[in-house]
Write a protein that holds these residues in place. Structure first.
Motif, PDB file in Angstrom:
ATOM      1  N   ASP A   1       0.640  -1.172  -0.053  1.00 51.38           N
ATOM      2  CA  ASP A   1      -0.005  -0.300  -0.036  1.00 51.38           C
ATOM      3  C   ASP A   1       0.961   1.078   0.294  1.00 51.38           C
ATOM      4  O   ASP A   1       1.497   1.447   0.990  1.00 51.38           O
ATOM      5  CB  ASP A   1      -0.917  -0.138   1.267  1.00 51.38           C
TER       6      ASP A   1
ATOM      7  N   GLU B   1       0.164   4.404   0.460  1.00 48.81           N
ATOM      8  CA  GLU B   1      -0.057   5.355   1.420  1.00 48.81           C
ATOM      9  C   GLU B   1       0.350   4.841   2.672  1.00 48.81           C
ATOM     10  O   GLU B   1       1.161   5.807   3.555  1.00 48.81           O
ATOM     11  CB  GLU B   1      -1.572   5.471   1.615  1.00 48.81           C
ATOM     12  N   LYS B   2       0.478   3.786   3.191  1.00 49.88           N
ATOM     13  CA  LYS B   2       1.304   3.013   4.298  1.00 49.88           C
ATOM     14  C   LYS B   2       2.577   3.327   4.206  1.00 49.88           C
ATOM     15  O   LYS B   2       3.507   3.464   5.415  1.00 49.88           O
ATOM     16  CB  LYS B   2       0.923   1.931   4.398  1.00 49.88           C
TER      17      LYS B   2
ATOM     18  N   GLN C   1       5.551   6.360   6.292  1.00 47.47           N
ATOM     19  CA  GLN C   1       6.986   5.941   7.062  1.00 47.47           C
ATOM     20  C   GLN C   1       8.055   6.605   6.315  1.00 47.47           C
ATOM     21  O   GLN C   1       9.224   6.456   7.218  1.00 47.47           O
ATOM     22  CB  GLN C   1       6.822   4.575   7.182  1.00 47.47           C
TER      23      GLN C   1
ATOM     24  N   ASN D   1       4.753  -3.826   4.282  1.00 44.22           N
ATOM     25  CA  ASN D   1       4.751  -2.333   4.063  1.00 44.22           C
ATOM     26  C   ASN D   1       5.699  -1.810   5.056  1.00 44.22           C
ATOM     27  O   ASN D   1       6.500  -0.815   4.620  1.00 44.22           O
ATOM     28  CB  ASN D   1       3.320  -1.842   4.351  1.00 44.22           C
TER      29      ASN D   1
END
Length: 320
Positions: A68, A70-71, A75, A237
């Motif tokens: 993902d 966005e995930k 970070q 992720n």
């Protein structure tokens, strides 16, 4: 491709690890139960472990965490992140776009149809089982300065996995990661450019995370998963974000100090240090004791004639 869109939608529906009837899936996707069955077979060919129980429907053997953007971007900062679930090769995708993307651009995939390893070998890439990541890096110092870059990338990956809880991660010269004398990950660095100009590097890695024994049957060497080396495997992720950040940092450091600044760190991770090995160079076989690497990234091999550096070839434990 439209069929990829349908199959990816089907994967997302099954990702929770619960049973889903063919009728319900067909209604969700707007296709027949027969078409669902056909797509399930294609997904099994991609390496997904899907089984069917009469009266209950289809189910993944394990819950699947999909990558993902966005995930990942929550970070780590990344100049450009492309997530292409089904691709021929993450390395080739970036190589085809050299000059169009910023340095540090990353490509991720769930499944590679034509993944490749060193010396043109196929890299087995089942869907969602592992991590397939490539990064583009512009090295202004030129092509000669890229000597030994795969070794430094190996250190970055080993550092990352160790920081995330993996134990006893090792490196194999020149471009593999090992655990318990089995291959855990591979690195493929490809380069374009002209003499006197900047080097355009694409650094690819494939990390085994939870590949099934069935999918690994085609691999012609001993291999192992991160799940065997790490009691609590982080999410893919988290792994992707942490690797991207560590690669960015170590490549900047490499530009400043070159390979010479990493020799001691490599030797600390060296799986074959002070062990009897054989070096294969084409048809030639050289046996000796591995003594680490030199400042040019060459393998130091001790034989009856003394210690000699070797730039090319592949090593294995003597007798293997």
């Amino acid at each position: 491709m439209k069929e990829h869109t349908t199959r990816l939608t089907l994967i997302r529906a099954l990702a929770d690890g619960a049973f889903h009837s063919g009728e319900t899936l067909g209604q969700q996707l707007g296709i027949s139960r027969a078409a669902i069955s056909k797509h399930i077979k294609a997904l099994q060919d991609w390496g997904l472990d899907i089984y069917r129980v009469q009266g209950k429907g289809y189910c993944l053997a394990n819950e699947l965490e999909l990558l993902d953007c966005e995930k990942i971007l929550a970070q780590v900062k990344c100049s450009h992140l492309s997530l292409i679930p089904v691709i021929d090769s993450t390395n080739q995708y970036l190589l085809d776009r050299v000059g169009q993307l910023p340095s540090g651009a990353v490509c991720l995939a769930e499944y590679q149809q034509a993944g490749r390893g060193r010396r043109g070998r196929q890299w087995l890439s089942p869907f969602g089982s592992n991590l397939y990541l490539s990064m583009y890096w512009r090295l202004d110092a030129g092509m000669a300065a890229a000597m030994g870059l795969s070794l430094v990338v190996g250190i970055a990956i080993a550092d990352t996995l160790t920081s995330l809880g993996a134990q006893n991660i090792k490196l194999k010269w020149p471009n593999d990661l090992y655990y318990q004398d089995k291959k855990l990950a591979g690195i493929l660095t490809e380069m374009t450019g002209q003499a006197g100009d900047a080097a355009h590097l694409v650094i690819g890695m494939g990390l085994n995370i939870a590949m099934s024994a069935r999918d690994g049957d085609a691999i012609e060497q001993l291999w192992i998963n991160l799940s065997d080396a790490c009691e609590n495997v982080p999410s893919r992720n988290v792994l992707a974000a942490t690797l991207i950040e560590r690669l960015q940092c170590i490549l900047v450091e490499y530009e400043q100090v070159g390979l010479a600044g990493f020799v001691d760190r490599w030797n600390e991770y060296d799986n074959f240090l002070n062990r009897p090995v054989k070096l294969l160079i084409g048809e030639r076989v050289v046996e000796g004791i591995a003594r680490g690497i030199d400042k040019q990234g060459g393998l130091l091999l001790e034989t009856e004639q003394g210690i000699t550096p070797y730039i090319g070839g592949e090593i294995s434990l003597r007798g293997c």
